[in-house]
Write an enzyme that holds these catalytic residues in place. Structure first.
Site, PDB file in Angstrom:
ATOM      1  N   ARG A 200      24.965  -1.283  64.387  1.00  0.00           N
ATOM      2  CA  ARG A 200      24.955  -2.534  65.162  1.00  0.00           C
ATOM      3  C   ARG A 200      23.587  -2.757  65.824  1.00  0.00           C
ATOM      4  NH1 ARG A 200      29.118  -2.582  62.744  1.00  0.00           N
ATOM      5  NH2 ARG A 200      31.131  -3.386  63.414  1.00  0.00           N
TER       6      ARG A 200
ATOM      7  N   SER B 297      34.649  -7.097  68.161  1.00  0.00           N
ATOM      8  CA  SER B 297      34.520  -5.932  69.043  1.00  0.00           C
ATOM      9  C   SER B 297      33.613  -6.277  70.214  1.00  0.00           C
ATOM     10  CB  SER B 297      33.910  -4.757  68.293  1.00  0.00           C
ATOM     11  OG  SER B 297      34.696  -4.426  67.181  1.00  0.00           O
TER      12      SER B 297
ATOM     13  N   GLU C  61      28.657  -4.706  72.999  1.00  0.00           N
ATOM     14  CA  GLU C  61      28.114  -5.083  71.693  1.00  0.00           C
ATOM     15  C   GLU C  61      27.723  -6.561  71.666  1.00  0.00           C
ATOM     16  OE1 GLU C  61      28.763  -6.669  68.091  1.00  0.00           O
ATOM     17  OE2 GLU C  61      30.253  -5.141  67.602  1.00  0.00           O
TER      18      GLU C  61
HETATM   19  N1  EPU Z   1      42.038   2.628  67.922  1.00  0.00           N
HETATM   20  C1  EPU Z   1      43.037   2.797  68.850  1.00  0.00           C
HETATM   21  N2  EPU Z   1      43.479   1.696  69.533  1.00  0.00           N
HETATM   22  C2  EPU Z   1      42.983   0.464  69.328  1.00  0.00           C
HETATM   23  C3  EPU Z   1      41.961   0.288  68.396  1.00  0.00           C
HETATM   24  C4  EPU Z   1      41.496   1.389  67.706  1.00  0.00           C
HETATM   25  O1  EPU Z   1      43.511   3.900  69.064  1.00  0.00           O
HETATM   26  O2  EPU Z   1      43.468  -0.454  69.993  1.00  0.00           O
HETATM   27  C5  EPU Z   1      41.562   3.799  67.157  1.00  0.00           C
HETATM   28  C6  EPU Z   1      42.470   4.194  66.033  1.00  0.00           C
HETATM   29  O3  EPU Z   1      42.565   5.593  66.056  1.00  0.00           O
HETATM   30  C7  EPU Z   1      41.768   3.802  64.767  1.00  0.00           C
HETATM   31  C8  EPU Z   1      40.318   3.866  65.198  1.00  0.00           C
HETATM   32  O4  EPU Z   1      40.322   3.533  66.585  1.00  0.00           O
HETATM   33  O5  EPU Z   1      42.038   4.687  63.753  1.00  0.00           O
HETATM   34  C9  EPU Z   1      39.438   2.886  64.458  1.00  0.00           C
HETATM   35  O6  EPU Z   1      39.979   1.589  64.607  1.00  0.00           O
HETATM   36  P1  EPU Z   1      39.587   0.369  63.639  1.00  0.00           P
HETATM   37  O7  EPU Z   1      39.690   0.832  62.236  1.00  0.00           O
HETATM   38  O8  EPU Z   1      40.352  -0.823  64.052  1.00  0.00           O
HETATM   39  O9  EPU Z   1      38.063   0.173  63.905  1.00  0.00           O
HETATM   40  P2  EPU Z   1      37.180   0.144  65.240  1.00  0.00           P
HETATM   41  O10 EPU Z   1      36.392   1.397  65.290  1.00  0.00           O
HETATM   42  O11 EPU Z   1      38.020  -0.175  66.442  1.00  0.00           O
HETATM   43  C10 EPU Z   1      35.116  -0.876  64.005  1.00  0.00           C
HETATM   44  C11 EPU Z   1      34.190  -2.041  64.142  1.00  0.00           C
HETATM   45  C12 EPU Z   1      34.853  -3.334  63.685  1.00  0.00           C
HETATM   46  C13 EPU Z   1      35.280  -3.168  62.244  1.00  0.00           C
HETATM   47  C14 EPU Z   1      36.223  -1.957  62.135  1.00  0.00           C
HETATM   48  C15 EPU Z   1      36.617  -1.633  60.726  1.00  0.00           C
HETATM   49  C16 EPU Z   1      32.673  -1.529  65.962  1.00  0.00           C
HETATM   50  C17 EPU Z   1      32.236  -1.821  67.353  1.00  0.00           C
HETATM   51  N3  EPU Z   1      33.718  -2.178  65.507  1.00  0.00           N
HETATM   52  O12 EPU Z   1      36.201  -1.075  64.922  1.00  0.00           O
HETATM   53  O13 EPU Z   1      33.891  -4.369  63.753  1.00  0.00           O
HETATM   54  O14 EPU Z   1      35.940  -4.323  61.754  1.00  0.00           O
HETATM   55  O15 EPU Z   1      35.560  -0.777  62.666  1.00  0.00           O
HETATM   56  O16 EPU Z   1      35.533  -1.057  60.070  1.00  0.00           O
HETATM   57  O17 EPU Z   1      32.039  -0.702  65.295  1.00  0.00           O
HETATM   58  C18 EPU Z   1      33.023  -6.078  65.174  1.00  0.00           C
HETATM   59  O18 EPU Z   1      31.968  -5.438  65.212  1.00  0.00           O
HETATM   60  O19 EPU Z   1      33.152  -7.171  65.794  1.00  0.00           O
HETATM   61  C19 EPU Z   1      34.150  -5.550  64.438  1.00  0.00           C
HETATM   62  C20 EPU Z   1      35.346  -6.157  64.438  1.00  0.00           C
END
Ligand code: EPU
Length: 334
Positions: free
Chosen positions: A159, A233, A330
């Site tokens: 990012r 995010s 972010e």
């Molecule tokens: N999780 C939770 N609770 C939540 C959300 C997430 O426990 O409410 C944990 C879960 O264990 C899950 C892990 O976080 O397995 C990862 O969650 P998710 O796959 O939803 O991804 P994220 O890490 O929360 C990142 C990006 C997203 C992107 C997704 C999928 C960032 C800041 N965000 O989110 O990007 O879509 O991975 O690759 O890196 C964005 O940047 O606007 C965005 C949506």
């Protein structure tokens, strides 16, 4: 005064002193040379999908609507696809998926425009734009000359890019070129994609099938800005040292974590911390934390940027106090 409500995906009401929409770089260069609005700072806006407006903008807001998708060249293996900064990101993705050119399919449905994508090296489901990025063209705002940046010059990180750091406020990106593969090579290692494909009995997915799986996952978790205002995010996933990671894993058995490429650091999902601290689904007035994805702050209608910002500060403090982890914002706070 001009209302920016329709120009930010959070749907926040904020006024701009002046507003102009440009469909070419020449148009902007003419404006600069004419001296019109020279008294105001210029604020560039793409899709407005990564900003939180917290005050009236004493600026000329320049909405970048430079159009166009074209094939620059191709060979047996690759195609070099160029898009104007104002092209809606997902239109470019679906254009490439429809032609079975691979590389962008995991980035389906991300809100925003092509020109904003390299600024923060947008990423999702195991892919970042740096993976297929070839080059970009940008106007140097001081010299008013065009410059070309390759991936190295963009200094992409998680990012992050040159345009958020040393180059901040100094360039207007006009187009981006991607090098996409004609050979089917899909990336489905991100857990949720595999699960969705497996549930459909798909073992050798096409590029379209991967894109559709990503679209299905995003729709199930992430709020559509047309229904509920948001900027995706709100925080970055925090990266910590190996020793700090050992402490977090010891104190929080079962916490998900991921290795960081080229480093011993470890990345943790901010959404996990926010959920565990009890914020998921929290709502105060019209400002809230999305019920299905704790990393996304939402505007249920009439929240102000200040209210969303205050909520984000409260969450940061709570995560610091509970887990000893610092969250970084972010979204760009304006
Ligand atoms: N999780 C939770 N609770 C939540 C959300 C997430 O426990 O409410 C944990 C879960 O264990 C899950 C892990 O976080 O397995 C990862 O969650 P998710 O796959 O939803 O991804 P994220 O890490 O929360 C990142 C990006 C997203 C992107 C997704 C999928 C960032 C800041 N965000 O989110 O990007 O879509 O991975 O690759 O890196 C964005 O940047 O606007 C965005 C949506």
């Amino acid at each position: 005064m001009f209302s920016l409500r329709g120009y930010n995906t959070f749907g926040i009401e904020a006024e701009a002193r002046q507003f102009v929409e440009i469909s070419s770089i020449d148009q902007y260069v003419s404006l600069r040379k004419s001296g019109v609005h020279a008294d105001l700072p210029h604020l560039f806006l793409g899709g407005g999908s990564n900003v939180l407006l917290t005050k009236p903008q004493e600026a000329l807001v320049v909405k970048i609507s430079i159009p166009g998708i074209s094939v620059l060249k191709e060979d047996g293996d690759f195609v070099w696809l160029k898009a104007g900064a104002g092209v809606v990101w997902d239109e470019l993705v679906q254009y490439s998926v429809d032609r079975a050119w691979s590389g962008l399919e995991n980035l389906s449905l991300i809100p925003g425009t092509v020109g904003a994508a390299p600024m923060q090296n947008i990423g999702a489901y195991g892919v970042e734009i740096k993976d297929t990025f070839e080059s970009l063209e940008a106007l140097n705002l001081q010299t008013l000359e065009m410059e070309i940046f390759d991936a190295k010059a963009c200094a992409f990180g998680y990012r992050e890019s040159f345009f958020k750091r040393a180059g901040k406020g100094q360039y207007l990106i006009s187009s981006v070129t991607f090098k996409l593969s004609k050979k089917p090579s899909v990336k489905t290692s991100y857990g949720a994609i595999q699960d969705v494909l497996a549930a459909k009995g798909i073992t050798q997915p096409s590029i379209r099938e991967v894109a559709d799986a990503v679209i299905e996952i995003r729709k199930s978790k992430l709020p559509d800005p047309k229904d509920i205002g948001n900027s995706g995010s709100f925080f970055k996933n925090p990266t910590v040292s190996a020793s700090e990671a050992a402490r977090l894993i010891d104190e929080n058995p079962g916490i998900p974590h991921y290795p960081v490429e080229g480093s011993t650091d470890v990345k943790f999902p901010a959404g996990w911390f926010i959920e565990k601290a009890g914020w998921k689904g929290f709502r105060r007035g019209d400002a809230g934390v999305h019920a299905k994805q704790a990393l996304v702050l939402v505007n249920y209608g009439e929240a102000t940027g200040g209210q969303i910002l205050a909520l984000s500060e409260e969450i940061k403090k709570s995560i610091k106090d509970t887990f000893g982890v610092s969250l970084e914002t972010e979204v760009n706070i304006l």
